[in-house]
Each structure stands twice: as structure tokens, then as C-alpha cells.
Design an enzyme around this catalytic site. Structure first.
Site, short mmCIF file in Angstrom:
data_model
loop_
_atom_site.label_atom_id
_atom_site.label_comp_id
_atom_site.label_asym_id
_atom_site.label_seq_id
_atom_site.Cartn_x
_atom_site.Cartn_y
_atom_site.Cartn_z
N GLU A 16 53.69 43.05 48.70
CA GLU A 16 52.86 42.41 49.72
C GLU A 16 53.60 42.41 51.06
OE1 GLU A 16 50.55 38.49 49.12
OE2 GLU A 16 52.37 37.91 50.19
N LYS A 54 42.34 35.65 39.91
CA LYS A 54 41.63 34.38 40.11
C LYS A 54 40.44 34.32 39.16
CE LYS A 54 43.10 33.93 44.90
NZ LYS A 54 42.70 33.91 46.33
N ARG A 98 22.41 27.50 24.56
CA ARG A 98 23.15 27.13 25.77
C ARG A 98 24.40 27.98 25.95
NH1 ARG A 98 20.96 25.77 29.64
NH2 ARG A 98 22.12 27.52 30.46
N ASP A 107 48.24 41.85 53.61
CA ASP A 107 47.60 40.56 53.36
C ASP A 107 47.19 39.88 54.66
OD1 ASP A 107 46.73 38.44 51.66
OD2 ASP A 107 48.53 37.31 52.19
N LYS A 118 55.62 39.48 46.07
CA LYS A 118 55.00 38.74 47.17
C LYS A 118 56.09 38.13 48.06
CE LYS A 118 50.60 37.91 44.91
NZ LYS A 118 49.49 36.96 44.72
#
Length: 290
Positions: free
Chosen positions: A203, A137, A102, A224, A169
Site C-alpha cells: 500500500e 470487509k 426465512r 490508497d 500496509k
């Protein structure tokens, strides 16, 4: 940490999580000393990633059992495969094979899903100047493996962590300019605080901010959630003075048009955050008993 070292650490934790006091089912059902052979087989097409994790899962499970398992015929990461292809063979102690099954499949299915999704995005931008890059992420604890899977799919990695590069940012800019400094002066002060080898990226939320940011001699400008028209205009205004990265809601059906605006980088959180797992199975046959 290398991807192989990361695979060893992740697998060790996963095996301990999955069988903290042993495999009660196998201990009750499978006679001690039984041997097994098995094939990892793809049930849908994709791009392979996670080969090191497969080797580690079976090797570590055998070590825990004081036995041995041989792993062969695992293609190199980045190899494209078709439904029905064999993606590896294992043979050895049946208890170790069952204990590792597994964990090996979970990692192989997930990482191959990341590589397959990445390859699809990369194919969409072929012929443009844009690189497809990942983001932070990532699944906690799996960053090194997921980043390796992105590379296996033909993509590239963004900064590894918060420690590796400066990425200013909107919230950072709000703090920087709270004392009355203009954006350019504030960003130049940031540049003065970090080593000369450090990449500084900023950004930008609108074209109105671009001139002030560029005046600070930054390395990368992140546009962005820009429209296609504004991305193209941003590239024109930057005019090679910095790399231009596009981000925000990038999908497989939009990435080609985004890349076509002339940006250098397209960052895609979905590579590691939303990639589906691939259907890969392990077919086991007990071949001998003690």
C-alpha cells in the site's frame, strides 16, 4: 472451502439458530403430514446469487423433519431477473417449507444484493482495463458465499484471507523500517521470507513512496485514497512493472473515473459491506393435508 460446502455449513448453523427446539408456530397450526407448494418471486430486478443456499435450506429442513421437499427452477447464479420473475419453486412437507423459508430468503436476498451491486460497478467500468474486486470487509462466516456472489455479479476476488498473500500496509511499513532499514531493503527482506509463488502487494499513501516500493520488485502497488490526477501519475510511473490497484471510498458514481486513470484493479469494500438486500418473497399455498 467451495461455495457449495460453505452454503451447507452456513445453512445448518442458520437453521439451528432459527429453530433450536423446533417451529412452535407451525407445530401448533399446521397439521402433521400437510403438503405445501411455493414460489420464490422477485419483487424488484437484480442479479441472482445464493441458489445453493436455497437448495440447502429446504433440503436440510426436510431432512431434519424426516420428510422431503423438492426444489426446482432456481436460475443459475449470475442470472439477471426482472420484478415478478419466479426464482424457484418448492414443493413438499409444509413444516419443512415453513421452517426453511426465512433462512432461504435471508441468504438469497442478501447474496443477490451483493451480486446486483457488483454488476452495477462492473457495468460502470466497461471498456476500461480495470477489474472490480472485493475486499476482506465480509460478514463473519459468510465470506465464501459473499465472494461467490461477487463473482456472480461479474466481479473478482481479492486475496481470500490473511494467509493467502502479502499485503504490506502503512502500519506494517512502520514496523519494517523501525530498525533503520530503508523501505526498499525492508520489502526485499519480506520477499526473501515468503515462497516465490506468493504475491507481494504494498500500500502506498503518496507518490513520494512509489519509487522505493517499485525498487523492491513487488507484484502489486495499492494506491490508497489518491486523487484522480495522482492515480494517473502513479500508473504512468509504474509503467507496467507491477499491477496497480486503486482503493479508498470508491462509489458507484466515482468508479468510472477511477478506472479511467488506467489502473488494473479497483477494490470496493461496499460490494460486501454496504449492498442492500433485494426484495424477494416466498408465496406459500397449502395444497393437501394428511
Amino acid at each position: 472451502m467451495s461455495s457449495h460446502a460453505a452454503a451447507a455449513a452456513v445453512v445448518a448453523a442458520a437453521l439451528a439458530e432459527d429453530a433450536p427446539w423446533g417451529d412452535l408456530t407451525s407445530d401448533a397450526v399446521v397439521p402433521a403430514g400437510s403438503l405445501a407448494s411455493a414460489e420464490l418471486r422477485a419483487r424488484e430486478p437484480g442479479v441472482l446469487a445464493g441458489g445453493a443456499a436455497v437448495h440447502e435450506a429446504f433440503t436440510q429442513a426436510a431432512r431434519l423433519a424426516g420428510t422431503a421437499v423438492r426444489v426446482t427452477d432456481v436460475p443459475a447464479d449470475g442470472t439477471a431477473f426482472a420484478a415478478g420473475d419466479v426464482l424457484g419453486r418448492v414443493a413438499g412437507d409444509a413444516h419443512a417449507v415453513l421452517r426453511a423459508e426465512r433462512v432461504a430468503l435471508n441468504l438469497l436476498q442478501h447474496l443477490s444484493g451483493v451480486a446486483t451491486t457488483t454488476a452495477a460497478f462492473v457495468a460502470q467500468v466497461a471498456g476500461t482495463r480495470a477489474r472490480v474486486v472485493d475486499t476482506r470487509k465480509t460478514t463473519p462466516g459468510l465470506r465464501a458465499l459473499e465472494r461467490a456472489a461477487v463473482r456472480a455479479g461479474g466481479g473478482h476476488n481479492h486475496r481470500w484471507s490473511l494467509s493467502d498473500a502479502v499485503l504490506v500496509k502503512d502500519n506494517h511499513l512502520a514496523v519494517l523500517t523501525a530498525g533503520g532499514l530503508d523501505v526498499t531493503t525492508a520489502l526485499k527482506a519480506v520477499r526473501d521470507k515468503v515462497p516465490h509463488t506468493t504475491v507481494v502487494e504494498v500500500e502506498v499513501d503518496s507518490l513520494d513512496q512509489l519509487d522505493a516500493v517499485l525498487a523492491a520488485d513487488v507484484d502489486v502497488v495499492l494506491l490508497d485514497n489518491f486523487s484522480l490526477a495522482d492515480l494517473a501519475e502513479g500508473v504512468r510511473r509504474v509503467a507496467g512493472r507491477a499491477l496497480v490497484e486503486a482503493s479508498g471510498g470508491v462509489r458507484l458514481d466515482t468508479v468510472r473515473a477511477i478506472a479511467g486513470t488506467g489502473v488494473d484493479l479497483v477494490s470496493v469494500g461496499a460490494l460486501t459491506q454496504n449492498s442492500p438486500t433485494l426484495d424477494i418473497g416466498l408465496d406459500i399455498a397449502l395444497v393437501a393435508a394428511a
